[in-house]
Design an enzyme around this catalytic site. Structure first.
Site, mmCIF file in Angstrom:
data_model
loop_
_atom_site.group_PDB
_atom_site.id
_atom_site.type_symbol
_atom_site.label_atom_id
_atom_site.label_comp_id
_atom_site.label_asym_id
_atom_site.label_seq_id
_atom_site.Cartn_x
_atom_site.Cartn_y
_atom_site.Cartn_z
ATOM 1 N N SER A 70 36.198 38.549 44.053
ATOM 2 C CA SER A 70 37.601 38.696 44.454
ATOM 3 C C SER A 70 38.092 37.545 45.330
ATOM 4 O O SER A 70 38.119 36.415 44.900
ATOM 5 C CB SER A 70 37.780 40.054 45.128
ATOM 6 O OG SER A 70 39.135 40.365 45.219
ATOM 7 N N ASP A 208 44.550 35.203 44.519
ATOM 8 C CA ASP A 208 43.159 35.163 44.999
ATOM 9 C C ASP A 208 42.237 34.781 43.827
ATOM 10 O O ASP A 208 42.711 34.431 42.740
ATOM 11 C CB ASP A 208 42.764 36.495 45.666
ATOM 12 C CG ASP A 208 42.501 37.609 44.673
ATOM 13 O OD1 ASP A 208 43.042 37.546 43.551
ATOM 14 O OD2 ASP A 208 41.745 38.542 45.000
ATOM 15 N N ASP A 210 40.205 36.312 41.687
ATOM 16 C CA ASP A 210 40.195 37.023 40.404
ATOM 17 C C ASP A 210 41.598 37.429 39.955
ATOM 18 O O ASP A 210 41.744 38.206 39.010
ATOM 19 C CB ASP A 210 39.251 38.231 40.452
ATOM 20 C CG ASP A 210 39.705 39.300 41.425
ATOM 21 O OD1 ASP A 210 40.301 38.941 42.457
ATOM 22 O OD2 ASP A 210 39.473 40.491 41.159
ATOM 23 N N ASP A 212 43.978 39.321 41.075
ATOM 24 C CA ASP A 212 44.590 40.650 41.185
ATOM 25 C C ASP A 212 45.489 40.742 42.412
ATOM 26 O O ASP A 212 46.262 41.673 42.552
ATOM 27 C CB ASP A 212 43.546 41.786 41.171
ATOM 28 C CG ASP A 212 42.607 41.761 42.353
ATOM 29 O OD1 ASP A 212 42.548 40.742 43.077
ATOM 30 O OD2 ASP A 212 41.906 42.780 42.566
#
Ligand code: MG
Length: 409
Positions: A70, A208, A210, A212
């Protein structure tokens, strides 16, 4: 990762996987696939894609596995497990996966039931096309995006191009190195802010690792506070029922929505939305659009941001929402003292409402105080918000003092 794969593969078939741009993702992917196949699952590899793109693809599979850490630094990596509706695995599902991982031996499929891993190349096109169904593709705004060299690099510029925007893209190559500091927090976005101002852009957006989470910058070069962005999105969507966390601002309640509050953390918002809700969000930058999936979707949020800015200047929307002072801090302490802290605070401050979803939240007429143990560190966190500076300091100090007193006894 082999064990994670074998565990997931023993309960879920077929499985789709994706990964972000980290250098270790390729190595981890092969172990994961090996475990999934050895357990007898059918496996589809969607390549480097944002988590929400995988979350949308998951609807055609029994489960999805995202290899990512993440917003954490590039040397970290891990997995996120998703359901077909895009929601994160709940604690029951996670426990079951962990139980199999911890067994001494893995249960493998017989030789004649082992399959091949097949490519799944449609994830980006399906996600972007579905998002575009709800938007006009003539939104000719000037947009600066900073994908942080994460997974959004492969999707966000493409979506914006199809929306008709003029794009200035920085850090939009999938290198595995995150040059700006991968968490989209204001201190990592000074370069982006400078560019938004210099080119007189309508919007700045940062993602960020990833893809999301998204943070939005208005045309004046100001980072829009997450609580306000939540209200702006919810209003544009015509949402009535909104899900957010215990830590989000009281301006959301005052904006007139029917608000459900969960524990702090976007997976809790995702799980709560299963029970209903038109929109969900966590002020750190996770936005949920339940019509498409229950995965926080920064790509979908990108399109909504452009639409909103094409109608009204973002700065005027931001300035029309009130701001209250918020104080955040923590005290090093064991969580075992929580019961004592709670008893002390409730008896000394006599709050009209006490909520115990995540630590304790004391709600007063003019503010609130949240005390909760950190999930990752040996700390108890304190958050307070109130209508005046003086009152927020008072509430915050009550919390800090109660923790200090109780940990000394
Ligand atoms: Mg993330």
């Amino acid at each position: 990762m082999l064990r994670v794969g074998a565990s997931v593969g023993s309960s879920y078939c077929p499985v789709v996987l994706g990964y972000d741009t980290r250098t270790s993702s390729e190595a981890m992917k092969h172990s994961l696939i090996s475990g999934l196949l050895a357990a007898g699952s059918k496996v589809y590899d969607a390549g480097i894609i944002p988590t929400p793109t995988l979350g949308y693809a998951a609807r055609n599979f029994a489960a999805a596995v995202m290899i990512t850490a993440s917003h954490n630094p590039p040397e970290y990596n891990g997995v996120k497990l998703l359901n077909p509706d895009g929601s994160a695995f709940d604690s029951g599902q996670q426990n079951q996966i962990e139980l199999v991982i911890q067994r001494d031996s893995l249960e493998l499929a017989p030789w004649h039931e082992m399959e091949k891993c097949l490519p799944f190349n449609m994830a980006v096109e399906e996600h972007v096309s579905r998002i575009l169904e709800d938007f006009d593709n003539e939104l000719r705004l000037k947009v600066v995006i900073d994908c942080g060299c994460g997974a959004a690099s492969l999707v966000s510029p493409y979506l914006l191009e199809r929306l008709g925007c003029e794009i200035i893209a920085i850090n939009c190559y999938p290198s595995g190195f995150f040059p700006r500091g991968i968490e989209p927090v204001p201190e990592n976005l000074t370069y982006l802010i400078d560019i938004v101002r210099a080119v007189k852009a309508d919007i700045g957006m940062a993602y960020d690792g990833d893809g999301d989470r998204i943070v939005v910058i208005d045309e004046k070069g100001r980072v829009i506070p997450g609580d306000k962005l939540l209200i702006i999105f919810a209003r544009e969507l015509g949402a009535k029922r909104v899900v957010t966390t215990q830590e989000a601002s009281m301006i959301i309640d005052e904006a007139g929505f029917e608000v459900t509050r969960t524990k702090v953390g976007d997976p809790f918002v995702s799980v709560a939305l299963k029970g209903g809700g038109d929109f969900g969000g966590e002020p750190s930058g996770c936005w949920f659009f339940p019509k498409l999936s229950l995965c926080p979707d920064a790509i979908h949020a990108t399109a909504w941001t452009v639409k909103i800015a094409s109608e009204t200047k973002l700065s005027s929307l931001v300035d029309n929402i009130p701001s209250y002072p918020i104080l955040r801090g923590s005290v090093p302490a064991e969580k075992t003292i929580m019961a004592k802290v709670e008893e002390r605070l409730v008896s000394s401050t006599n709050p009209p409402l006490v909520i115990k979803i995540d630590g304790i939240r004391l709600t007063f007429e003019d503010g609130w105080l949240l005390i909760r143990p950190s999930g990752t560190e040996l700390k108890i966190r304190v958050t307070a918000e109130a209508r005046s500076q003086q009152r927020v300091k008072e509430l915050y100090n009550w919390g800090i003092q109660a923790i200090k007193d109780c940990s000394r006894e």
